[in-house]
Scaffold this motif. Sequence first.
Motif, PDB file in Angstrom:
ATOM      1  N   ARG A  44       0.858  -1.188   0.000  1.00 46.12           N
ATOM      2  CA  ARG A  44       0.000   0.000   0.000  1.00 46.12           C
ATOM      3  C   ARG A  44       0.891   1.234   0.000  1.00 46.12           C
ATOM      4  NH1 ARG A  44      -5.220   0.087   3.848  1.00 46.12           N
ATOM      5  NH2 ARG A  44      -5.356  -1.905   2.750  1.00 46.12           N
ATOM      6  N   GLU A  45       0.560   2.204  -0.852  1.00 49.69           N
ATOM      7  CA  GLU A  45       1.404   3.391  -0.966  1.00 49.69           C
ATOM      8  C   GLU A  45       0.588   4.662  -0.822  1.00 49.69           C
ATOM      9  OE1 GLU A  45       3.308   3.698  -4.778  1.00 49.69           O
ATOM     10  OE2 GLU A  45       1.415   3.826  -5.885  1.00 49.69           O
ATOM     11  N   PHE A  46       1.263   5.661  -0.316  1.00 53.85           N
ATOM     12  CA  PHE A  46       0.661   6.974  -0.133  1.00 53.85           C
ATOM     13  C   PHE A  46       0.396   7.630  -1.480  1.00 53.85           C
ATOM     14  CE2 PHE A  46      -0.153  11.014   1.796  1.00 53.85           C
ATOM     15  CZ  PHE A  46       0.432  11.953   0.966  1.00 53.85           C
ATOM     16  N   VAL A  47      -0.738   8.301  -1.596  1.00 57.62           N
ATOM     17  CA  VAL A  47      -1.088   9.026  -2.821  1.00 57.62           C
ATOM     18  C   VAL A  47      -1.166  10.535  -2.556  1.00 57.62           C
ATOM     19  CG1 VAL A  47      -2.827   9.370  -4.613  1.00 57.62           C
ATOM     20  CG2 VAL A  47      -2.351   7.054  -3.764  1.00 57.62           C
ATOM     21  N   ALA A  48      -2.016  10.932  -1.638  1.00 63.09           N
ATOM     22  CA  ALA A  48      -2.218  12.351  -1.359  1.00 63.09           C
ATOM     23  C   ALA A  48      -2.873  12.510  -0.002  1.00 63.09           C
ATOM     24  CB  ALA A  48      -3.089  13.000  -2.444  1.00 63.09           C
ATOM     25  N   ALA A  49      -2.725  13.690   0.580  1.00 57.82           N
ATOM     26  CA  ALA A  49      -3.346  13.962   1.869  1.00 57.82           C
ATOM     27  C   ALA A  49      -3.617  15.450   2.006  1.00 57.82           C
ATOM     28  CB  ALA A  49      -2.461  13.485   3.021  1.00 57.82           C
ATOM     29  N   ILE A  50      -4.570  15.766   2.872  1.00 61.56           N
ATOM     30  CA  ILE A  50      -4.897  17.159   3.142  1.00 61.56           C
ATOM     31  C   ILE A  50      -5.108  17.319   4.637  1.00 61.56           C
ATOM     32  CG2 ILE A  50      -7.379  16.781   2.728  1.00 61.56           C
ATOM     33  CD1 ILE A  50      -7.432  19.652   1.537  1.00 61.56           C
ATOM     34  N   ARG A  51      -4.541  18.387   5.178  1.00 63.68           N
ATOM     35  CA  ARG A  51      -4.753  18.676   6.589  1.00 63.68           C
ATOM     36  C   ARG A  51      -6.058  19.430   6.716  1.00 63.68           C
ATOM     37  NH1 ARG A  51      -1.106  17.926  10.404  1.00 63.68           N
ATOM     38  NH2 ARG A  51       0.641  17.938   8.939  1.00 63.68           N
ATOM     39  N   TRP A  52      -6.968  18.895   7.543  1.00 64.91           N
ATOM     40  CA  TRP A  52      -8.339  19.397   7.548  1.00 64.91           C
ATOM     41  C   TRP A  52      -8.422  20.879   7.877  1.00 64.91           C
ATOM     42  CZ3 TRP A  52     -12.497  17.314   5.538  1.00 64.91           C
ATOM     43  CH2 TRP A  52     -13.747  17.870   5.838  1.00 64.91           C
ATOM     44  N   GLY A  53      -7.691  21.321   8.865  1.00 65.28           N
ATOM     45  CA  GLY A  53      -7.820  22.710   9.308  1.00 65.28           C
ATOM     46  C   GLY A  53      -7.119  23.697   8.396  1.00 65.28           C
ATOM     47  N   SER A  54      -5.931  23.385   7.946  1.00 62.58           N
ATOM     48  CA  SER A  54      -5.131  24.342   7.187  1.00 62.58           C
ATOM     49  C   SER A  54      -5.284  24.192   5.686  1.00 62.58           C
ATOM     50  CB  SER A  54      -3.649  24.163   7.542  1.00 62.58           C
ATOM     51  OG  SER A  54      -3.187  22.917   7.055  1.00 62.58           O
ATOM     52  N   ARG A  55      -5.837  23.050   5.269  1.00 62.96           N
ATOM     53  CA  ARG A  55      -5.964  22.732   3.833  1.00 62.96           C
ATOM     54  C   ARG A  55      -4.601  22.528   3.165  1.00 62.96           C
ATOM     55  NH1 ARG A  55     -11.282  24.656   1.137  1.00 62.96           N
ATOM     56  NH2 ARG A  55     -12.550  25.283   2.929  1.00 62.96           N
ATOM     57  N   ASN A  56      -3.546  22.405   3.930  1.00 61.48           N
ATOM     58  CA  ASN A  56      -2.261  22.056   3.316  1.00 61.48           C
ATOM     59  C   ASN A  56      -2.387  20.689   2.649  1.00 61.48           C
ATOM     60  OD1 ASN A  56      -1.188  24.397   4.274  1.00 61.48           O
ATOM     61  ND2 ASN A  56      -0.009  23.459   5.913  1.00 61.48           N
ATOM     62  N   THR A  57      -1.791  20.583   1.476  1.00 58.62           N
ATOM     63  CA  THR A  57      -1.895  19.333   0.731  1.00 58.62           C
ATOM     64  C   THR A  57      -0.524  18.710   0.501  1.00 58.62           C
ATOM     65  OG1 THR A  57      -1.859  20.540  -1.364  1.00 58.62           O
ATOM     66  CG2 THR A  57      -4.021  20.031  -0.425  1.00 58.62           C
ATOM     67  N   TYR A  58      -0.538  17.405   0.304  1.00 52.14           N
ATOM     68  CA  TYR A  58       0.693  16.644   0.144  1.00 52.14           C
ATOM     69  C   TYR A  58       0.453  15.575  -0.921  1.00 52.14           C
ATOM     70  CZ  TYR A  58       1.078  18.704   4.776  1.00 52.14           C
ATOM     71  OH  TYR A  58       1.080  19.599   5.822  1.00 52.14           O
ATOM     72  N   TYR A  59       1.462  15.346  -1.750  1.00 56.67           N
ATOM     73  CA  TYR A  59       1.303  14.403  -2.859  1.00 56.67           C
ATOM     74  C   TYR A  59       2.519  13.510  -3.008  1.00 56.67           C
ATOM     75  CZ  TYR A  59      -2.493  17.499  -4.291  1.00 56.67           C
ATOM     76  OH  TYR A  59      -3.638  18.243  -4.324  1.00 56.67           O
ATOM     77  N   ALA A  60       2.264  12.300  -3.457  1.00 55.29           N
ATOM     78  CA  ALA A  60       3.360  11.437  -3.883  1.00 55.29           C
ATOM     79  C   ALA A  60       3.907  11.974  -5.194  1.00 55.29           C
ATOM     80  CB  ALA A  60       2.853  10.007  -4.067  1.00 55.29           C
TER      81      ALA A  60
END
Length: 122
Positions: A44-60
């Motif tokens: 299983r690999e990370f794809v993307a994420a978002i921090r709920w409060g700040s809306r900062n996003t992260y991507y593979a």
Amino acid sequence: VQLQACGGGLVQAGDSLKLSCAASGRPYSSSVLGWFRQAPGKEREFVAAIRWGSRNTYYADSVKGRFTISKDGAKNSVNLQMNSLKPDDTAVYYCALSRRGSIWQAPGYDYWGQGTLVTVSS
């Protein structure tokens, strides 16, 4: 917390698809909602994420520039817009929630949805 993912399907290479994941309750502002995927025979690999409060996003790196994660606060949900899909994107996609604010690693997430299959044909 229960997570319900939907939106998977069969598409052709180059097509777009949007996944959605609804949480049964409102996430804390420090929570992170993420998407992971698992292809047959692979980890299983990370794809993307978002921090709920700040809306900062992260991507593979493999999806950066093609996928966009966003949140819908009114629906307590996150969306994953996937463009320019490739056969390598074929996998079961899982949404997950981390109350600890973890981003990149699956063990850092506390709750998982049931997964939705995305198949990209060449």
